[in-house]
Design a protein around this motif. Structure first.
Motif, PDB file in Angstrom:
ATOM      1  N   GLU A 117       0.836  -1.194   0.000  1.00  0.00           N
ATOM      2  CA  GLU A 117       0.000   0.000   0.000  1.00  0.00           C
ATOM      3  C   GLU A 117       0.878   1.254   0.000  1.00  0.00           C
ATOM      4  O   GLU A 117       0.614   2.217  -0.725  1.00  0.00           O
ATOM      5  CB  GLU A 117      -0.919   0.012   1.220  1.00  0.00           C
ATOM      6  N   GLY A 118       1.920   1.232   0.816  1.00  0.00           N
ATOM      7  CA  GLY A 118       2.839   2.366   0.842  1.00  0.00           C
ATOM      8  C   GLY A 118       3.561   2.541  -0.469  1.00  0.00           C
ATOM      9  O   GLY A 118       3.771   3.678  -0.931  1.00  0.00           O
TER      10      GLY A 118
ATOM     11  N   ARG B  16       1.260   4.298  -2.894  1.00  0.00           N
ATOM     12  CA  ARG B  16       1.157   5.739  -2.626  1.00  0.00           C
ATOM     13  C   ARG B  16       2.418   6.469  -3.070  1.00  0.00           C
ATOM     14  O   ARG B  16       2.350   7.553  -3.673  1.00  0.00           O
ATOM     15  CB  ARG B  16       0.905   5.966  -1.135  1.00  0.00           C
ATOM     16  N   ASN B  17       3.564   5.875  -2.781  1.00  0.00           N
ATOM     17  CA  ASN B  17       4.828   6.510  -3.176  1.00  0.00           C
ATOM     18  C   ASN B  17       4.984   6.583  -4.685  1.00  0.00           C
ATOM     19  O   ASN B  17       5.701   7.449  -5.204  1.00  0.00           O
ATOM     20  CB  ASN B  17       6.008   5.761  -2.569  1.00  0.00           C
TER      21      ASN B  17
ATOM     22  N   GLN C  51      -3.489   7.371  -6.013  1.00  0.00           N
ATOM     23  CA  GLN C  51      -4.371   7.955  -5.012  1.00  0.00           C
ATOM     24  C   GLN C  51      -5.496   6.974  -4.675  1.00  0.00           C
ATOM     25  O   GLN C  51      -5.664   5.958  -5.343  1.00  0.00           O
ATOM     26  CB  GLN C  51      -4.952   9.273  -5.535  1.00  0.00           C
ATOM     27  N   GLN C  52      -6.249   7.307  -3.632  1.00  0.00           N
ATOM     28  CA  GLN C  52      -7.390   6.481  -3.192  1.00  0.00           C
ATOM     29  C   GLN C  52      -6.956   5.023  -2.990  1.00  0.00           C
ATOM     30  O   GLN C  52      -7.672   4.081  -3.357  1.00  0.00           O
ATOM     31  CB  GLN C  52      -8.543   6.563  -4.197  1.00  0.00           C
ATOM     32  N   VAL C  53      -5.762   4.843  -2.433  1.00  0.00           N
ATOM     33  CA  VAL C  53      -5.226   3.501  -2.215  1.00  0.00           C
ATOM     34  C   VAL C  53      -6.004   2.804  -1.097  1.00  0.00           C
ATOM     35  O   VAL C  53      -6.227   3.373  -0.028  1.00  0.00           O
ATOM     36  CB  VAL C  53      -3.728   3.562  -1.867  1.00  0.00           C
ATOM     37  N   ARG C  54      -6.422   1.607  -1.359  1.00  0.00           N
ATOM     38  CA  ARG C  54      -7.127   0.821  -0.345  1.00  0.00           C
ATOM     39  C   ARG C  54      -6.981  -0.661  -0.669  1.00  0.00           C
ATOM     40  O   ARG C  54      -6.521  -1.026  -1.760  1.00  0.00           O
ATOM     41  CB  ARG C  54      -8.607   1.197  -0.274  1.00  0.00           C
TER      42      ARG C  54
ATOM     43  N   HIS D 285      -5.529  -5.055  -3.922  1.00  0.00           N
ATOM     44  CA  HIS D 285      -5.025  -3.711  -3.655  1.00  0.00           C
ATOM     45  C   HIS D 285      -5.480  -2.808  -4.798  1.00  0.00           C
ATOM     46  O   HIS D 285      -5.365  -3.167  -5.965  1.00  0.00           O
ATOM     47  CB  HIS D 285      -3.490  -3.712  -3.578  1.00  0.00           C
TER      48      HIS D 285
ATOM     49  N   GLY E 137      -5.595   1.290  -6.485  1.00  0.00           N
ATOM     50  CA  GLY E 137      -5.098   2.662  -6.539  1.00  0.00           C
ATOM     51  C   GLY E 137      -5.567   3.310  -7.824  1.00  0.00           C
ATOM     52  O   GLY E 137      -5.839   2.634  -8.819  1.00  0.00           O
TER      53      GLY E 137
END
Length: 229
Positions: A196-197, A200-201, A205-208, A223, A225
């Motif tokens: 997840e990290g 994001r890196n 966006q809207q990572v879940r 996962h 994004g």
């Protein structure tokens, strides 16, 4: 006291091939078909809930205004994701990248055809025989959704060079083929907070993460994004 009837029948090998990335085997074990790569179990036809959820989650995450969205599926496997996508009229184009020619043949003319024949006959479907990383680097096509079902997910890969797909550079390649607002959905055999990290890196966006319960052990997950618009 056990009897001979308590001893399970051993799997039957239906086909064994030496492919470009090692040995691939198709087995039948009772009612199940199984794919084995280099001696490691990859997948079978026992369930398919999480593979179908991979496609559903990607479609649900798309903007409702997307018309005839195009989806790229990374990995043909036993065909659950492809068959499910082809059963959804909203998808415009369905491209599947699979690097093992044996797996493609098992779907076209072999024992897996029963799962995927209708999807393969769908005019929206195209099968591309190549490595996904190479395809992402070389294609000029773009998609509204990318559904990755490669190996066992970001934290546990059977084939060593699949690791790069889940790295920052691999995710950058995924983002390049996604249109603004496009969705990346990644199947995994277990949850990965670290991934997840990484998403994001990489700018998503809207990572879940969605969990899909399984009969035994940790849940499968998807996962998600979104590429910024």
């Amino acid at each position: 006291m056990s009897t001979p009837y308590d001893i399970p029948e051993p799997p039957e090998v239906l086909d064994r091939r030496e492919g470009p990335y090692g040995e691939v085997v198709l087995r039948r074990h009772g009612d199940l078909l199984q794919i084995i790569a280099n001696g490691c179990f990859l997948m079978d036809t026992s369930d398919g809930r999480s593979e179908r959820r991979l496609v559903d989650a990607a479609l649900a995450a798309l903007d409702a205004r997307a018309v005839d969205p195009h989806v790229l599926i990374g990995g043909l496997g036993v065909g659950f994701s492809l068959a499910h996508a082809a059963g959804q009229p909203r998808w415009g184009r369905i491209a599947v990248v699979e690097r093992e020619p044996a797996i493609i043949e098992w779907h076209r003319t072999g024992p897996l055809a029963g799962l995927s024949a209708r999807a393969l006959a769908d005019p929206r479907t195209a099968i591309v025989e190549t490595d996904l990383v190479r395809y992402l680097d070389e294609t000029s096509d773009t998609f509204d959704a990318l559904c990755l079902d490669i190996d066992n997910g970001p934290d546990w890969t059977v084939t060593e060079d699949n690791d790069g797909l889940y790295s920052p550079s691999g995710l950058a390649a995924c983002a390049r083929v996604l249109r603004p607002g496009g969705v990346l959905a990644v199947w995994s055999a277990k949850p990965s907070p670290e991934f997840e990290g990484t998403l994001r890196n990489a700018g998503f966006q809207q990572v879940r993460t969605e969990e899909i319960p399984v009969a035994r052990g940790v849940p499968d997950v998807v996962h998600l994004g979104v590429r910024p618009g």
